[in-house]
Design a protein around this motif. Structure first.
Motif, PDB file in Angstrom:
ATOM      1  N   MET A 267       0.813  -1.219   0.000  1.00 25.18           N
ATOM      2  CA  MET A 267       0.000   0.000   0.000  1.00 25.18           C
ATOM      3  C   MET A 267       0.852   1.276   0.000  1.00 25.18           C
ATOM      4  O   MET A 267       0.304   2.369   0.125  1.00 25.18           O
ATOM      5  N   ARG A 268       2.178   1.120  -0.148  1.00 24.29           N
ATOM      6  CA  ARG A 268       3.091   2.264  -0.195  1.00 24.29           C
ATOM      7  C   ARG A 268       2.911   3.186   1.015  1.00 24.29           C
ATOM      8  O   ARG A 268       2.933   4.416   0.895  1.00 24.29           O
ATOM      9  N   ASP A 269       2.740   2.561   2.169  1.00 22.34           N
ATOM     10  CA  ASP A 269       2.576   3.306   3.421  1.00 22.34           C
ATOM     11  C   ASP A 269       3.965   3.511   4.022  1.00 22.34           C
ATOM     12  O   ASP A 269       4.405   2.774   4.905  1.00 22.34           O
ATOM     13  N   PHE A 270       4.673   4.535   3.529  1.00 25.33           N
ATOM     14  CA  PHE A 270       6.093   4.706   3.794  1.00 25.33           C
ATOM     15  C   PHE A 270       6.415   4.809   5.290  1.00 25.33           C
ATOM     16  O   PHE A 270       7.402   4.223   5.763  1.00 25.33           O
ATOM     17  N   SER A 271       5.635   5.546   6.043  1.00 21.87           N
ATOM     18  CA  SER A 271       5.919   5.743   7.468  1.00 21.87           C
ATOM     19  C   SER A 271       5.877   4.423   8.227  1.00 21.87           C
ATOM     20  O   SER A 271       6.738   4.150   9.072  1.00 21.87           O
ATOM     21  N   VAL A 272       4.907   3.586   7.916  1.00 17.42           N
ATOM     22  CA  VAL A 272       4.767   2.301   8.613  1.00 17.42           C
ATOM     23  C   VAL A 272       5.882   1.340   8.189  1.00 17.42           C
ATOM     24  O   VAL A 272       6.395   0.574   9.011  1.00 17.42           O
ATOM     25  N   ILE A 273       6.267   1.388   6.922  1.00 13.29           N
ATOM     26  CA  ILE A 273       7.382   0.547   6.455  1.00 13.29           C
ATOM     27  C   ILE A 273       8.637   0.856   7.254  1.00 13.29           C
ATOM     28  O   ILE A 273       9.303  -0.043   7.787  1.00 13.29           O
ATOM     29  N   LEU A 274       8.977   2.127   7.348  1.00  9.43           N
ATOM     30  CA  LEU A 274      10.207   2.530   8.042  1.00  9.43           C
ATOM     31  C   LEU A 274      10.117   2.238   9.542  1.00  9.43           C
ATOM     32  O   LEU A 274      11.088   1.776  10.147  1.00  9.43           O
ATOM     33  N   ALA A 275       8.953   2.480  10.141  1.00  9.47           N
ATOM     34  CA  ALA A 275       8.788   2.182  11.564  1.00  9.47           C
ATOM     35  C   ALA A 275       8.944   0.688  11.830  1.00  9.47           C
ATOM     36  O   ALA A 275       9.575   0.282  12.818  1.00  9.47           O
ATOM     37  N   SER A 276       8.413  -0.147  10.942  1.00 13.30           N
ATOM     38  CA  SER A 276       8.530  -1.605  11.093  1.00 13.30           C
ATOM     39  C   SER A 276       9.984  -2.041  11.028  1.00 13.30           C
ATOM     40  O   SER A 276      10.446  -2.855  11.854  1.00 13.30           O
ATOM     41  N   ILE A 277      10.714  -1.500  10.061  1.00 16.81           N
ATOM     42  CA  ILE A 277      12.117  -1.869   9.898  1.00 16.81           C
ATOM     43  C   ILE A 277      12.931  -1.446  11.110  1.00 16.81           C
ATOM     44  O   ILE A 277      13.751  -2.216  11.643  1.00 16.81           O
TER      45      ILE A 277
END
Length: 304
Positions: A267-277
């Motif tokens: 879903m290209r949810d950039f903030s959640v991607i980076l927070a997960s990583i």
């Protein structure tokens, strides 16, 4: 030991910083989020407004600069999908992943240590041969294939176990079992090989000569001296379990950080991607520090 921990912490923080940079720029290559979050017939003005509101119109280096300032305060912004704080979503999901990983690794350590030790004590016997074959198969089998076979047999075939969710203990059986198999195989082999060497050491022969029983020889004398390589592999497998949970959580619809990460990428949810990583990387960093402290407890020579 303190110097080693300091060097490990510095190198881990540098690796974390490099990971953040790489993931930030790679995530932007997945495309324009407005194509997913706005109707297909949305006007150019609507798309521009969406990008402007979410800071996507700025050059990438400006976006990264803003993100870097926020991440120092552990602020990852809000999710494009839910408008909730990204870190809040990740921490909620991470609790599920942590529970899954802790239950699995506890079972792995218990079962693999007992089976590996007994196999080493009866090296060459029937139990040792069976344990070796089973552990080698487990260490070699891919998680996704075992998960699919497990669903076909126990969910579709017999109808015993659910395929997704967390509503009851039965929902946990397949995810835990699939995560269990590979580390069980690897750790059993390491325990067996380390214990074979320890059981042939002079102090073990002395204990036998004094009349010590098998249980005391295995768990009282040999296991502690064979523990360093075992702890190393256990730590690696525990850290790998956090990453490996991505596949299992996605297949079984388990609401952990792995599934959240995959959904956010799609879903290209950039903030959640980076927070997960970042949250996952920090968890692995802390786990590695605990492993180093375990070395000091097991081997006084590493405390210097």
């Amino acid at each position: 030991m303190l110097k080693h921990l300091r060097n490990r912490l510095i190198s881990s923080l540098l690796s974390l910083a490099a990971l953040i940079v790489i993931v930030f720029f790679l995530s932007r290559l997945t495309g324009d989020p407005s194509a997913l979050y706005l109707p297909l017939d949305a006007s150019i003005e609507s798309r521009e407004n969406f990008r402007e509101i979410n800071g996507l119109n700025d050059p990438l280096i400006v976006q990264f600069s803003s993100f870097a300032k926020e991440i120092v305060q552990f602020d990852f912004g809000k999710s494009l999908r839910t408008s909730r704080p990204a870190l809040e979503m990740v921490l909620e999901a991470f609790i599920w992943t942590l529970q899954l990983a802790l239950i699995t690794i506890a079972l792995v350590i218990l079962v693999a240590t007992v089976i590996g030790s007994l196999a080493a004590f009866n090296v060459g016997g029937l139990f040792d041969r069976v344990a070796t074959v089973v552990s080698l198969i487990g260490a070699s089998a891919p998680d996704f294939w075992i998960a699919i076979v497990g669903i076909l047999i126990f969910s579709i075939g017999f109808g015993w176990l659910p395929t997704s969710g967390t509503g009851s203990l039965l929902h946990w059986v397949l995810p835990v079992a699939i995560l269990f198999i590979r580390p069980f195989g690897l750790i059993t082999q390491v325990v067996r090989n380390s214990m074979i060497a320890a059981l042939h050491a002079p102090y073990t022969k002395t204990a036998r000569a004094k009349g010590a029983g098998p249980r005391r020889i295995i768990f009282g004398h040999s296991l502690r001296n064979a523990a360093l390589p075992i702890v190393t592999v256990m730590g690696d497998q525990a850290a790998g379990m956090l990453n490996g949970a991505v596949i299992v959580e996605t297949i079984f619809g388990f609401p952990g950080v792995g599934k959240l990460m995959i959904d956010s990428i799609l879903m290209r949810d950039f903030s959640v991607i980076l927070a997960s990583i970042v949250v996952t990387a920090i968890a692995i960093l802390l786990m590695n520090i605990l492993i180093d402290l375990s070395y000091a407890a097991l081997d006084p020579r590493t405390r210097a």
